[in-house]
Write an enzyme that holds these catalytic residues in place. Sequence first.
Site, PDB file in Angstrom:
ATOM      1  N   TYR A  40      -1.667   0.817  10.582  1.00  0.00           N
ATOM      2  CA  TYR A  40      -1.635   0.306   9.212  1.00  0.00           C
ATOM      3  C   TYR A  40      -0.316   0.668   8.551  1.00  0.00           C
ATOM      4  O   TYR A  40       0.286  -0.144   7.840  1.00  0.00           O
ATOM      5  CB  TYR A  40      -2.818   0.865   8.432  1.00  0.00           C
ATOM      6  CG  TYR A  40      -3.029   0.242   7.082  1.00  0.00           C
ATOM      7  CD1 TYR A  40      -3.105  -1.142   6.929  1.00  0.00           C
ATOM      8  CD2 TYR A  40      -3.198   1.027   5.939  1.00  0.00           C
ATOM      9  CE1 TYR A  40      -3.314  -1.719   5.683  1.00  0.00           C
ATOM     10  CE2 TYR A  40      -3.413   0.456   4.700  1.00  0.00           C
ATOM     11  CZ  TYR A  40      -3.465  -0.908   4.574  1.00  0.00           C
ATOM     12  OH  TYR A  40      -3.669  -1.484   3.332  1.00  0.00           O
ATOM     13  N   SER A  89       0.856  -1.188   0.000  1.00  0.00           N
ATOM     14  CA  SER A  89       0.000   0.000   0.000  1.00  0.00           C
ATOM     15  C   SER A  89       0.883   1.225   0.000  1.00  0.00           C
ATOM     16  O   SER A  89       2.026   1.180   0.475  1.00  0.00           O
ATOM     17  CB  SER A  89      -0.896   0.011   1.250  1.00  0.00           C
ATOM     18  OG  SER A  89      -1.561   1.247   1.403  1.00  0.00           O
TER      19      SER A  89
END
Length: 257
Positions: free
Chosen positions: A155, A142
Amino acid sequence: MTEDSRKATAQKAAVVTGASTGIGEATVRALAAEGWTVFAVARRAERLEVLEAETGAVAIPADITEDDDVARLLASVTAAGGVDTLINIAGGARGADQLGDANTGDWEWMYRVNVLGTMKITRAFLPMLRATGEGTVLNLTSTAGLAAYEGGAGYNAAKFAQHAMTGALRLEEAENNIRVIEVAPGLVHTEEFALNRLGDQQAAAKVYQGVEKPLTAQDVADVVRYAVTVPHHVNLDQIVMRPVAQAANHKLIRKQA
């Protein structure tokens, strides 16, 4: 499919994790449409059954964070003839708390799924990939693993770790002719990612509100498909993809309603 692409995908086979929804499901569909043998892996058996019926993929329900499930998955794929490609899509986010309010359970879940799950399944399949002589590992990370942002610490930490693991794997396996690819998407509008992260449909909808044409699961799957079907000597080390409306993690253009 052209004759050249038929030759390029002849006897190609892949394990795709996270296959029950979103980018993982779209990747299974994209590769199956190209004639690949695809082993679709996820925890939700009922979703995999539908995908199998629609695409011809081989459904194998498994939790990649559980050692027994990974061993069973490896045995099933080996018995079915093996693969030369491993595509690690499974992952996700939970929570958007700042570090001072961090939820330990959310952090542990994100590390277990994004980092330890990727490690366990990659470790299990590396001997098979080495034996093919032209193996491929693709990790979906990501842009959260490339630049931190407020409310993203957990995250960010998990995806930074997965990003680093991918780079180390590339160095370690080059001598075994295994190419290691990282695809790092920005904002992707899928049915479950924001909902699972925020736990509320209204809050999830706000993530995409006013954004013209966020990436879709199919957009990312098309890039994944391309990356694993180019000639094997071509290694697309890192592919960063975002919608045009997202110039950076912290800059997202929203149109007024």
